[in-house]
Design a protein around this motif. Structure first.
Motif, short mmCIF file in Angstrom:
data_model
loop_
_atom_site.label_atom_id
_atom_site.label_comp_id
_atom_site.label_asym_id
_atom_site.label_seq_id
_atom_site.Cartn_x
_atom_site.Cartn_y
_atom_site.Cartn_z
N LEU A 1 21.52 -54.12 19.76
CA LEU A 1 22.57 -54.82 20.52
C LEU A 1 22.46 -54.55 22.03
CD1 LEU A 1 25.58 -54.17 18.13
CD2 LEU A 1 24.66 -56.42 18.72
N GLU A 2 22.22 -53.30 22.40
CA GLU A 2 22.27 -52.92 23.81
C GLU A 2 20.89 -52.76 24.46
OE1 GLU A 2 24.59 -49.36 24.02
OE2 GLU A 2 26.50 -50.44 23.86
N GLY A 3 19.85 -52.72 23.62
CA GLY A 3 18.52 -52.54 24.17
C GLY A 3 18.17 -51.12 24.47
N GLU B 1 22.92 -42.25 10.21
CA GLU B 1 22.98 -42.13 11.66
C GLU B 1 21.82 -42.83 12.34
OE1 GLU B 1 22.86 -39.64 9.54
OE2 GLU B 1 21.25 -38.21 10.01
N ARG B 2 20.63 -42.80 11.71
CA ARG B 2 19.48 -43.51 12.30
C ARG B 2 19.71 -45.02 12.28
NH1 ARG B 2 14.84 -46.35 11.28
NH2 ARG B 2 15.22 -46.49 9.04
N LEU B 3 20.23 -45.53 11.17
CA LEU B 3 20.45 -46.97 11.05
C LEU B 3 21.52 -47.46 12.04
CD1 LEU B 3 20.32 -47.40 7.16
CD2 LEU B 3 18.48 -47.65 8.83
N LEU B 4 22.57 -46.67 12.20
CA LEU B 4 23.61 -47.04 13.18
C LEU B 4 23.05 -47.04 14.60
CD1 LEU B 4 26.67 -45.04 11.75
CD2 LEU B 4 26.21 -47.48 11.52
N ASN B 5 22.19 -46.05 14.86
CA ASN B 5 21.56 -45.98 16.18
C ASN B 5 20.64 -47.18 16.41
OD1 ASN B 5 20.58 -45.03 18.68
ND2 ASN B 5 20.64 -42.91 17.96
N GLU B 6 19.91 -47.57 15.37
CA GLU B 6 19.03 -48.74 15.46
C GLU B 6 19.85 -50.01 15.70
OE1 GLU B 6 15.72 -49.11 15.26
OE2 GLU B 6 15.08 -47.08 14.74
N MET B 7 21.01 -50.10 15.07
CA MET B 7 21.89 -51.25 15.30
C MET B 7 22.32 -51.33 16.76
SD MET B 7 24.37 -51.22 11.92
CE MET B 7 25.43 -52.52 12.60
#
Length: 926
Positions: free
Chosen positions: A243-245, A233-239
């Motif tokens: 992308l969105e800033g 979940e952390r890695l997906l959030n970092e992605m």
């Protein structure tokens, strides 16, 4: 310090438990004392975990740990004394019937009393240390700190200052080519950059991301710094943030995947996962599943950076790029940019010379160069540069923000177990830049008690556990791979200078490398000592050598001082001598009853004293060469590795009478069969653990199939290389008898290398020929050499061997023809032909898959084949639709004739050598 003490405590426990379970402990009345001691040691182990948390802030805890380390070493010596006596009794009892009667009659009561008192004294010392621990606020604790808890936060980003990077252009282009290539079989392939800490993996990834071709090729680029916190979940959030800033307002995995789907729909993207430590395949599979669910356009890829090949393996990387160190020129360019930048020191020839000397210590590691360059930037005076050159800055760099030692320490802290950490520290006994043999490292770790059979849970041998530790250090880039071969893999390694500094640092003064004989007086903390004496230098302060020394590595041109050192080092477990001037081993070596590893292979010693047979603990013995072994050599019941060379000039002279009694033996360089007592081939029967290479000479002294089969070579699965050799003096031997002997010498099917020399039989054994041309017995054979087989008229069928890379046939004087049987698989083709004839016309018209013969053979040597007249092609039956590919991998062919006009040949493309026989050059025949 705490890790070092924990290591000692672990060694003690590993020794107490087997001793407490031994019958001798009960007979001598010390069984309960040992069990109580084990419980006290376990309690101390729990206290040490608490001390580990407090040692950095409490001087009292540091002093307590130092005292406990001394107690632990004393305890180890006592247990070794006890264990030695146990082994001595077993050796002397091998010919007796009643164990208990022997114990009571031959062992003095005084020894039992003394041993019981020593064990009680150790227990009393531990009780006192326990009380002291309570007084300074230590309490038994569970393991509170994992390696992950100790890691620094190394946040990275995709931005790079190209003006501060040098020497990575070519490597950046190579990685870019991997990324824009479409030659991948699976979706979302992983390309991994692997290298040691501080080598510039992140910088290379940043350069790649900035490359114009990459920018055009991918619609979106995403950068995530993973580090040790591998949570999906952390890695997906970092992605999403990349992308969105901004971060998502949810931590729900499904919601994050949907948001990423919206951002990446119809777009091919490059995801950079920087600084990955996770080696758990299941965790990665969970992340990969989410990434595949996100979708995106075909051609999306992942670029990962890591210090460990194991991480790349867990991620199933499609391509690997191992990062090189910087060249000398590029290292200097980077150093110049930093040390002599505007506002820093003014570049002069004097400072440049000092700078180049300092630069050599950095070993081409960019991070080390940056740290040193940054420090020197602020130092304008030459005297300051000189001071830095002579200082211990490499150790002090741990306290420098982003310093190379802190990065290397991070690699060390991430090691999976205390045993591996101590194995790493043990490497510091070798001088810097030393070439370290893998087997030697493992054997030393075994002797130091860092690995043992108990740590394998009963399923793994010490050598297997040691190999695992070695591989962990290799994957962590703390060791760098050296020489390797196709049979044994990596055989040697090196340690970067900065890594060597780290290994000394983490040993907490247990390991000391001297220079030109300087020994610190009365340094009781040192238990592992390397003495380096250059020519003309003498050892100073011999009185300062620690009394409880465990390891001694003596390197020098003069062996005068060695005997004096040994007299004051009676508790040695490891003795390694590198000095050609040493030509004899003193009788006093027999009193070193703790000795487990004796390496005198780089000395002038060619004979062993009889007293060596009293070293019952000895596990490894390495000698340059021997002409005979001492009587009672079979007393060395713990011996696992015996290594030495044959006497120069060919045939070995040394016999090993009674070697079969050394049931623990793993390494035996050769065995000479003789009619002498205890030298028959059947001695090998009980050596079930033999591994690696084995050469058997004197096979003319084996008289029957039964005698040969007693060696049970077919059951020795760990032997990888086998040489079978007959003396060529006796030509008048019974053909049926010698053929049956060869049948009895059948090796294990896992064998990788086989050499047969001087065999007098007329035919090859059945185990060398494919059964019914269907079952290939030696499927794993990589190297095969056949030499001086004077009566064999045919060569064996070898084309079926799927792994064969090297083949040599020398002096097969009775072979006149190499026929179609040499290629093998002809029966397969006959079967295929009959099968094709019975099929329908539509099926039989399909083109059959080509049959490949000698698929991996690269080196083919033919020498001195005096009577060879004909060499036939691999023929295809007329009713078969199959086609044949022969020698597709051949790179080197050595001719067998001295007369070129005997062969009609033409060169084969890509093959080195002068001639090629008909059939070799024909890739397909049909």
């Amino acid at each position: 310090m705490a890790d070092t003490v924990l290591s000692f405590v672990g060694v003690i426990l590993d020794k107490i438990l087997p001793l407490a379970a031994d019958e001798i402990s009960r007979v001598w009345g010390v069984e309960k004392d040992l069990q109580k001691l084990a419980k006290k040691v376990e309690m101390m182990e729990a206290l040490i975990f608490d001390a580990k948390c407090k040692q950095s802030t409490s001087k009292a805890v540091q002093l307590w740990l130092k005292r406990l380390r001394s107690i632990a070493r004393d305890a180890e010596i006592v247990l070794d004394d006890f264990g030695y006596e146990v082994l001595r009794q077993k050796v002397e009892n091998r010919k007796r019937d009643k164990v208990r009667n022997f114990f009571s009659s031959s062992n003095p009561i005084s020894f039992r009393t003394e041993m019981a008192n020593k064990i009680k004294n150790v227990s009393a010392s531990l009780e006192e240390a326990y009380r002291e621990a309570n007084q300074i606020g230590l309490h038994p604790a569970q393991i509170r700190m994992t390696s992950a808890d100790q890691k620094e936060d190394r946040s990275t980003d995709p931005f790079v200052d190209e003006s501060q990077t040098v020497g990575r252009g070519v490597e950046a282009s190579q990685v870019v080519s991997m990324l824009i290539s479409s030659d991948y079989k699976k979706d979302l392939p992983v390309i991994s950059i692997v290298g040691m800490g501080g080598q510039g993996k992140t910088t290379l990834a940043q350069l790649v991301l900035k490359n114009e071709c990459v920018a055009k090729h991918f619609d979106k680029t995403i950068w995530v710094c993973v580090s040790d916190d591998f949570k999906v979940e952390r890695l997906l959030n970092e992605m999403l943030q990349s992308l969105e800033g901004k971060s998502a307002e949810t931590t729900n995995t499904e919601a994050l995947v949907r948001k990423l789907q919206e951002n990446l729909k119809g777009k091919n993207y490059l995801l950079v996962l920087d600084d990955i430590w996770n080696e758990n395949r299941e965790k990665w599979d969970g992340m990969r599943g989410r990434l595949l669910a996100i979708g995106g356009a075909p051609g999306s890829k992942i670029l990962a950076t890591t210090r460990s090949d194991e991480v790349a393996t867990a991620m199933q990387a499609s391509r690997l790029h191992h990062l090189d160190i910087l060249s000398d020129d590029h290292s200097w360019m980077l150093f110049e940019k930093l040390a002599f930048a505007d506002g820093g020191a003014r570049k002069t020839q004097y400072l440049a010379d000092i700078g180049r000397r300092i630069l050599k210590k950095c070993g081409g590691v960019p991070l080390a160069i940056k740290v040193i360059g940054g420090l020197l930037y602020s130092k304008k005076d030459g005297s300051e540069w000189l001071k830095l050159e002579k200082s211990e800055i490499w150790n002090e760099s741990t306290n420098t923000e982003g310093g190379v030692m802190s990065v290397l320490k991070l690699s060390y802290e991430n090691l999976p177990s205390l045993s591996v950490k101590q194995c790493f520290a043990s490497c510091s006994i070798f001088p810097k830049d030393a070439d370290m043999r893998k087997e030697s490292l493992i054997q030393i770790w075994m002797a130091q008690g860092l690995i043992n059979d108990a740590k394998g849970g009963g399923h793994l041998q010490m050598e297997d556990i040691g190999s695992d530790c070695f591989n962990v250090l290799l994957r962590s880039s703390l060791l760098q791979a050296g020489y390797k071969n196709s049979i044994n893999g990596i055989r040697s390694c090196r340690m970067h200078d900065l890594v060597h500094d780290l290994s000394l640092r983490v040993s907490n003064n247990c390991f000391l490398n001297t220079e030109n004989g300087m020994v610190v007086s009365h340094n009781d903390e040192v238990v592992h000592l390397t003495v380096v004496l250059s020519r003309g230098k003498m050892l100073k302060n011999i009185e300062g050598i620690p009394p409880n020394l465990q390891t001694l590595y003596y390197i020098g041109d003069d062996g005068i001082m060695l005997e004096d050192i040994l007299e004051s080092s009676k508790y040695l477990s490891v003795l390694k001598v590198d000095c050609r001037a040493v030509t004899h081993l003193p009788n006093a070596v027999g009193d070193m009853k703790h000795l487990r590893h004796l390496d005198i292979s780089r000395t002038g010693i060619t004979a062993l004293p009889d007293s060596i047979t009293k070293l019952y603990n000895l596990m490894t013995l390495k000698v340059s060469r021997l002409e005979e072994i001492p009587k009672k050599f079979s007393n060395l019941i713990n011996l696992r590795h015996l290594e030495f060379s044959m006497v120069f000039g060919g045939w070995p002279r040394c016999l090993f009478p009674g070697i079969g009694q050394l049931a623990n033996l793993r390494t035996l360089p050769y065995f000479m069969v003789s009619q002498d007592k205890g030298c028959q081939l059947e001695e090998l029967e009980h050596l079930r653990n033999l591994q690696g290479e084995l050469e058997i000479f004197g096979l003319e002294n084996v008289s029957s199939f039964e005698s040969a089969a007693k060696a049970k070579l077919s059951e020795k699965s760990s032997i990888q290389s086998l040489t079978l050799e007959w003396d060529d003096t006796n030509e008048d031997c019974d053909d049926d008898n010698i053929n049956s002997v060869m049948e009895g010498l059948q090796p294990h099917p896992d064998l990788k290398s086989l050499a047969i020399n001087g065999f007098k039989g007329s035919r090859f054994p059945s185990w060398m020929v494919a059964k019914d041309h269907v079952t290939v017995l030696l499927r794993n054979l990589v190297h095969l050499r056949l030499e001086k087989l004077g009566k064999c008229e045919q060569v064996p069928s070898l084309g079926d061997l799927p792994c064969l890379e090297s083949l040599a046939m020398v002096s097969l004087h009775n072979v006149k023809r190499i026929g179609a049987e040499f290629y093998g698989l002809l029966t397969h083709l006959d079967i295929n032909a009959r099968s094709s004839a019975s099929c329908s016309s539509s099926t039989s018209s399909r083109e059959a898959k080509p049959v490949t013969l000698f698929p991996k053979l690269q080196h083919f040597r033919l020498r001195n084949m005096k009577r060879l007249e004909e060499w036939s092609d691999a023929m295809v039956p007329s009713n078969s639709s199959s086609s044949i590919k022969v020698f597709p991998s051949l790179r080197y062919l050595e001719p067998m004739f001295s007369e070129p006009d005997r062969i009609a040949t033409r060169p084969r493309s890509g093959v080195r050598g002068q001639w090629v026989r008909p059939g070799v050059d024909r890739g397909r025949t049909g």
